[in-house]
Design a protein around this motif. Structure first.
Motif, PDB file in Angstrom:
ATOM      1  N   LYS A  24       0.810  -1.223   0.000  1.00 56.90           N
ATOM      2  CA  LYS A  24       0.000   0.000   0.000  1.00 56.90           C
ATOM      3  C   LYS A  24       0.849   1.282   0.000  1.00 56.90           C
ATOM      4  N   TYR A  25       1.763   1.372   0.957  1.00 56.71           N
ATOM      5  CA  TYR A  25       2.513   2.626   1.089  1.00 56.71           C
ATOM      6  C   TYR A  25       3.621   2.737   0.056  1.00 56.71           C
ATOM      7  N   ALA A  26       4.290   1.621  -0.234  1.00 57.39           N
ATOM      8  CA  ALA A  26       5.358   1.652  -1.232  1.00 57.39           C
ATOM      9  C   ALA A  26       4.783   2.058  -2.587  1.00 57.39           C
ATOM     10  N   GLU A  27       3.612   1.556  -2.872  1.00 58.04           N
ATOM     11  CA  GLU A  27       2.992   1.894  -4.145  1.00 58.04           C
ATOM     12  C   GLU A  27       2.610   3.374  -4.181  1.00 58.04           C
ATOM     13  N   ALA A  28       2.036   3.843  -3.086  1.00 61.21           N
ATOM     14  CA  ALA A  28       1.595   5.236  -3.049  1.00 61.21           C
ATOM     15  C   ALA A  28       2.764   6.205  -3.182  1.00 61.21           C
ATOM     16  N   LEU A  29       3.899   5.834  -2.618  1.00 61.12           N
ATOM     17  CA  LEU A  29       5.044   6.740  -2.635  1.00 61.12           C
ATOM     18  C   LEU A  29       6.052   6.378  -3.729  1.00 61.12           C
ATOM     19  N   GLY A  30       5.777   5.332  -4.464  1.00 64.70           N
ATOM     20  CA  GLY A  30       6.635   4.981  -5.596  1.00 64.70           C
ATOM     21  C   GLY A  30       7.932   4.302  -5.210  1.00 64.70           C
ATOM     22  N   ALA A  31       7.880   3.442  -4.195  1.00 69.05           N
ATOM     23  CA  ALA A  31       9.086   2.709  -3.789  1.00 69.05           C
ATOM     24  C   ALA A  31       9.113   1.357  -4.503  1.00 69.05           C
ATOM     25  N   THR A  32       9.945   1.275  -5.500  1.00 61.45           N
ATOM     26  CA  THR A  32      10.025   0.045  -6.295  1.00 61.45           C
ATOM     27  C   THR A  32      11.482  -0.365  -6.460  1.00 61.45           C
ATOM     28  N   VAL A  33      11.667  -1.622  -6.798  1.00 60.88           N
ATOM     29  CA  VAL A  33      13.017  -2.120  -7.136  1.00 60.88           C
ATOM     30  C   VAL A  33      12.910  -2.953  -8.412  1.00 60.88           C
ATOM     31  N   LEU A  34      14.051  -3.155  -9.046  1.00 63.04           N
ATOM     32  CA  LEU A  34      14.120  -4.107 -10.155  1.00 63.04           C
ATOM     33  C   LEU A  34      14.480  -5.466  -9.587  1.00 63.04           C
ATOM     34  N   ASP A  35      13.738  -6.514 -10.001  1.00 59.41           N
ATOM     35  CA  ASP A  35      14.051  -7.853  -9.501  1.00 59.41           C
ATOM     36  C   ASP A  35      15.125  -8.501 -10.382  1.00 59.41           C
ATOM     37  N   GLN A  36      15.417  -9.777 -10.110  1.00 62.70           N
ATOM     38  CA  GLN A  36      16.523 -10.412 -10.842  1.00 62.70           C
ATOM     39  C   GLN A  36      16.251 -10.540 -12.329  1.00 62.70           C
ATOM     40  N   ASN A  37      14.988 -10.375 -12.698  1.00 60.95           N
ATOM     41  CA  ASN A  37      14.647 -10.425 -14.115  1.00 60.95           C
ATOM     42  C   ASN A  37      14.593  -9.040 -14.753  1.00 60.95           C
ATOM     43  N   GLY A  38      14.989  -8.031 -13.972  1.00 62.59           N
ATOM     44  CA  GLY A  38      14.945  -6.689 -14.516  1.00 62.59           C
ATOM     45  C   GLY A  38      13.551  -6.101 -14.550  1.00 62.59           C
ATOM     46  N   LYS A  39      12.666  -6.728 -13.817  1.00 59.44           N
ATOM     47  CA  LYS A  39      11.277  -6.293 -13.800  1.00 59.44           C
ATOM     48  C   LYS A  39      11.018  -5.414 -12.574  1.00 59.44           C
ATOM     49  N   THR A  40      10.192  -4.388 -12.725  1.00 61.21           N
ATOM     50  CA  THR A  40       9.887  -3.496 -11.600  1.00 61.21           C
ATOM     51  C   THR A  40       8.949  -4.188 -10.609  1.00 61.21           C
ATOM     52  N   GLN A  41       9.338  -4.157  -9.349  1.00 66.88           N
ATOM     53  CA  GLN A  41       8.499  -4.733  -8.298  1.00 66.88           C
ATOM     54  C   GLN A  41       8.270  -3.679  -7.215  1.00 66.88           C
ATOM     55  N   THR A  42       7.049  -3.581  -6.754  1.00 62.53           N
ATOM     56  CA  THR A  42       6.774  -2.682  -5.627  1.00 62.53           C
ATOM     57  C   THR A  42       7.276  -3.328  -4.336  1.00 62.53           C
ATOM     58  N   ILE A  43       7.952  -2.541  -3.551  1.00 63.45           N
ATOM     59  CA  ILE A  43       8.499  -3.064  -2.294  1.00 63.45           C
ATOM     60  C   ILE A  43       7.353  -3.478  -1.364  1.00 63.45           C
ATOM     61  N   VAL A  44       7.545  -4.601  -0.685  1.00 63.87           N
ATOM     62  CA  VAL A  44       6.541  -5.114   0.254  1.00 63.87           C
ATOM     63  C   VAL A  44       6.980  -4.715   1.668  1.00 63.87           C
ATOM     64  N   MET A  45       6.090  -4.028   2.363  1.00 60.98           N
ATOM     65  CA  MET A  45       6.482  -3.463   3.667  1.00 60.98           C
ATOM     66  C   MET A  45       5.783  -4.131   4.843  1.00 60.98           C
ATOM     67  N   GLY A  46       6.453  -4.073   5.975  1.00 65.91           N
ATOM     68  CA  GLY A  46       5.845  -4.413   7.262  1.00 65.91           C
ATOM     69  C   GLY A  46       6.063  -3.246   8.205  1.00 65.91           C
ATOM     70  N   SER A  47       5.258  -3.166   9.232  1.00 60.68           N
ATOM     71  CA  SER A  47       5.355  -2.049  10.168  1.00 60.68           C
ATOM     72  C   SER A  47       5.173  -2.592  11.588  1.00 60.68           C
ATOM     73  N   TYR A  48       6.013  -2.112  12.514  1.00 62.46           N
ATOM     74  CA  TYR A  48       6.112  -2.771  13.812  1.00 62.46           C
ATOM     75  C   TYR A  48       6.285  -1.712  14.896  1.00 62.46           C
ATOM     76  N   GLY A  49       5.378  -1.653  15.860  1.00 63.88           N
ATOM     77  CA  GLY A  49       5.436  -0.565  16.831  1.00 63.88           C
ATOM     78  C   GLY A  49       5.435  -1.008  18.285  1.00 63.88           C
ATOM     79  N   ILE A  50       6.204  -0.261  19.081  1.00 62.22           N
ATOM     80  CA  ILE A  50       6.172  -0.431  20.538  1.00 62.22           C
ATOM     81  C   ILE A  50       6.193   0.963  21.158  1.00 62.22           C
ATOM     82  N   GLY A  51       5.200   1.274  21.969  1.00 64.12           N
ATOM     83  CA  GLY A  51       5.188   2.544  22.678  1.00 64.12           C
ATOM     84  C   GLY A  51       6.064   2.445  23.925  1.00 64.12           C
ATOM     85  N   ILE A  52       7.066   3.316  24.015  1.00 61.48           N
ATOM     86  CA  ILE A  52       8.027   3.205  25.120  1.00 61.48           C
ATOM     87  C   ILE A  52       7.360   3.560  26.448  1.00 61.48           C
ATOM     88  N   GLY A  53       6.699   4.704  26.476  1.00 59.50           N
ATOM     89  CA  GLY A  53       6.066   5.141  27.723  1.00 59.50           C
ATOM     90  C   GLY A  53       4.938   4.211  28.154  1.00 59.50           C
TER      91      GLY A  53
END
Length: 569
Positions: free
Chosen positions: A416-445
């Motif tokens: 979702k976010y990589a696509e919206a912001l245009g974060a892509t890479v070329l894979d081993q075949n030279g093809k454009t792939q959108t980066i797949v993201m994970g998000s992980y949070g811990i509130g310190i306080g």
RNA sequence: CGGGCUGUGGCGCAGCUUGGUUAGCGCGUCGGUCUGGGGGACCGAAGGUCGGAGGUUCAAAUCCUCUCAGCCCGACCA
């Protein structure tokens, strides 16, 4: 440090408006002070604990390959518009304008910003990456509460994983899961990973790490077999209901004045609640939509949101139901409703027949309804609240509903976010792939508060060694007794040299005051040095958690402290 | 946002119903004396526009109106 030089404003009484144990004790112990609702100052003692928590988190995220960043707290409107969240989020985002009138937001999370940085990753060879920061988040919470447990401004460790494909995401998700298990263990928190709703974050899966506590805000269905899920996601196994044989078609049934499930259960010719269909009417993305659950079940609104795929929904007004369905609440149903009204039905209604439901005509109900035959269900899905005592879907044992504090949350975000912001890479075949993201949070306080909430007794806080503001305290019983002060000074020097985080209570106070303060702020070990026992060459060594006190020869006490602290670190 | 409640020295509270001395108590703070192994005692002292604004009244902490803030329950929660 010498207590006499420090600012540790302990209070005998908790603020009158504090309810949660952690709130009372963190204020009484001189860890925090409130500035306004949802905003707290961390005093020196509070900051010390906060940093120890943050350091543990940092170490464990570094250990899985995380690289620390520090991103701005203030963001331009445009980056939030790119993901659609400038509009999607609403009142919970703090927004302001700069001198030019440009809209900016105070960051409540950083998916967009990290994804923007990730646009500079261009090749699959640079992946995977784990990036994180420990940084301030701002959320205009509707109701801050319970001291540090729910605030509007707080430090959060947020990490993000970047992979070329789903398999990579899965691996990074597991890495974080395992790192979180280690973090909570080191924090002394008994945090249980539970299945959770992804909510408006989107994505394909998420787990929350939940700490049992009455001060929490989430309910979790738990089973002795290990099944655990937030009630927003939890399911249960239900016993079959005997429906008998239905008539060949629904039969209209006059029910003057009957407006409730209970009312329909009580009258002659009615049916028990578990043989009724409850029809809930929502407006989803401006479209009237029906949600059906069994009469004795409660609709869970988060499940409604997850099923509908949008949070843009609200219960329909009576006027709207009257206009679209022809009846007022109390006589509503889904039988014969036209195709342009979407109908979602809870899976507990699947296969059911001979049911009672409203006829969309005031004072009339249908009986003998067969849901497959008579209702045009577009989506079968889980919609109902799970109740305590219902059977676990994994093992059949009764479920428990447990109040919990959400100590951490991990998400598989997808593209979702990589696509919206245009974060892509070329894979081993030279093809454009959108980066797949994970998000992980811990509130310190919040974790600091969760520890306080679960580690206290009538005398005050009982910090685990890993996050204690000081590891040991030397309490000089009589400040003007030269031999005991000299012995205390020597021990203090020795412990500092051994890298023990020690505080020397050298104040000219009566012993009771010093004992009470040391217990209130929760220092794990105390060495008491006074003229009485020193006469025979001994001092006392007290363990905060148990209250146990032993006599130790003055010459041995340094090692006693060092060994105890190192064993508990 | 809906419901309930609360604002009086740093903290905890009383006073408000029924307006009327100099707004009181405990803790804490400062000076002093005696003390000294579980929040000690005594003497002396500092510290308060009673959340704010407006109104009623000869007179308002107290009555009225508005307003701000905080807490709790619920809704919401990326």
């Amino acid at each position: 440090m010498r207590w006499s030089n420090l600012f540790i404003p302990t209070l005998r009484d908790a603020p009158g408006d504090a309810e949660a144990a952690s709130h009372k004790l963190l204020v009484r112990g001189g860890f925090i002070r409130q500035l306004m609702s949802g905003h707290y100052s961390l005093l020196p003692l509070g900051l010390k604990v906060h940093e120890k928590v943050a350091d543990i988190v940092r170490e464990e995220i570094n250990a899985i390959g995380g690289q620390e960043f520090l991103l701005p707290a203030m963001h331009p409107r445009s980056i939030w518009e790119a993901s659609g969240r400038w509009d999607a989020i609403g009142d919970e985002m703090f927004r302001l304008q700069d001198r030019k009138g440009a809209d900016v937001a105070l960051g409540m999370t950083h998916e967009e910003i990290f994804a923007t940085v990730a646009t500079e990753v261009n090749s699959y060879k640079q992946l995977p990456q784990i990036w994180y920061q420990i940084q301030w988040k701002f959320r205009d919470e509707a109701r801050p509460k319970s001291g540090l447990l729910r605030v509007r401004e707080f430090a959060m460790k947020d990490s993000y994983s970047f992979d070329v494909d789903e398999a990579g995401l899965d691996a990074n998700y597991v890495k974080h899961h395992d790192a979180y298990v280690r973090i909570f263990e080191r924090l002394g928190l008994d945090a249980v990973p539970v299945q959770a709703s992804s909510g408006a974050m989107g994505g394909s899966g998420s787990s929350e790490f939940m700490v049992r506590s009455d001060a929490g805000e989430d309910d979790v269905a738990m089973c002795s077999c290990g099944y655990a899920a937030n009630v927003e996601r939890a399911t249960s196994a239900l016993p079959a209901v005997d429906d008998d044989t239905p008539p060949p078609a629904p039969v209209k049934f006059a029910t003057p004045g009957i407006r409730t499930i209970a009312g329909l259960a009580d009258i002659e010719g009615g049916a028990p609640a578990n043989r009724q269909i409850k029809t809930m009417v929502y407006v989803v993305d401006e479209q009237l939509t029906l949600f059906l659950v069994r009469g004795d079940h409660q609709l869970n609104e988060q499940k409604v949101i997850d099923s509908a795929g949008t949070a843009n929904l609200r219960p329909a007004t009576p006027a709207e139901t009257l206009k679209h369905l022809g009846a007022n609440p109390g006589s509503l149903g889904a039988v014969g409703v036209s195709d342009d009204i979407a109908i979602y039905a809870d899976t507990a209604l699947s296969g059911r027949t001979n049911l009672h439901t409203g006829a969309n005509e005031d004072d009339w109900h249908w009986t003998g309804v067969d849901i497959a035959r008579d209702v045009n269900v577009a989506h079968w899905t889980d919609l109902r609240d799970v109740n305590a005592g219902e059977a676990c879907v994994e093992c059949g044992q009764p479920l428990e509903i447990v109040r919990c504090i959400e100590a951490g949350h991990i998400f598989k975000l997808g593209t979702k976010y990589a696509e919206a912001l245009g974060a892509t890479v070329l894979d081993q075949n030279g093809k454009t792939q959108t980066i797949v993201m994970g998000s992980y949070g811990i509130g310190i306080g919040r974790n600091m508060a969760a520890i306080a909430e679960t580690h206290n007794d009538e005398s005050g806080l009982v910090w685990p060694m890993s996050v204690a503001p000081y590891e040991a305290v030397i309490t000089a019983v009589k400040a003007n007794d030269e031999p005991s002060m000299a012995a205390a000074e020597n021990l203090y020097t020795e412990l500092l040299a051994a890298k023990i985080d020690v505080i020397f209570d050298d104040r000219n106070e009566r012993p009771g005051v010093k004992f009470k303060d040391a217990e209130l702020i929760g220092i794990p070990y105390r060495v008491t040095i006074g003229p009485k026992s020193l006469e025979s060459g001994e001092v006392e060594f007290t363990t905060r958690a148990t209250g146990d006190t032993i006599s130790v020869a003055i010459g041995d006490v340094a090692n006693q402290v060092i060994n105890a602290v190192e064993a508990a670190r």
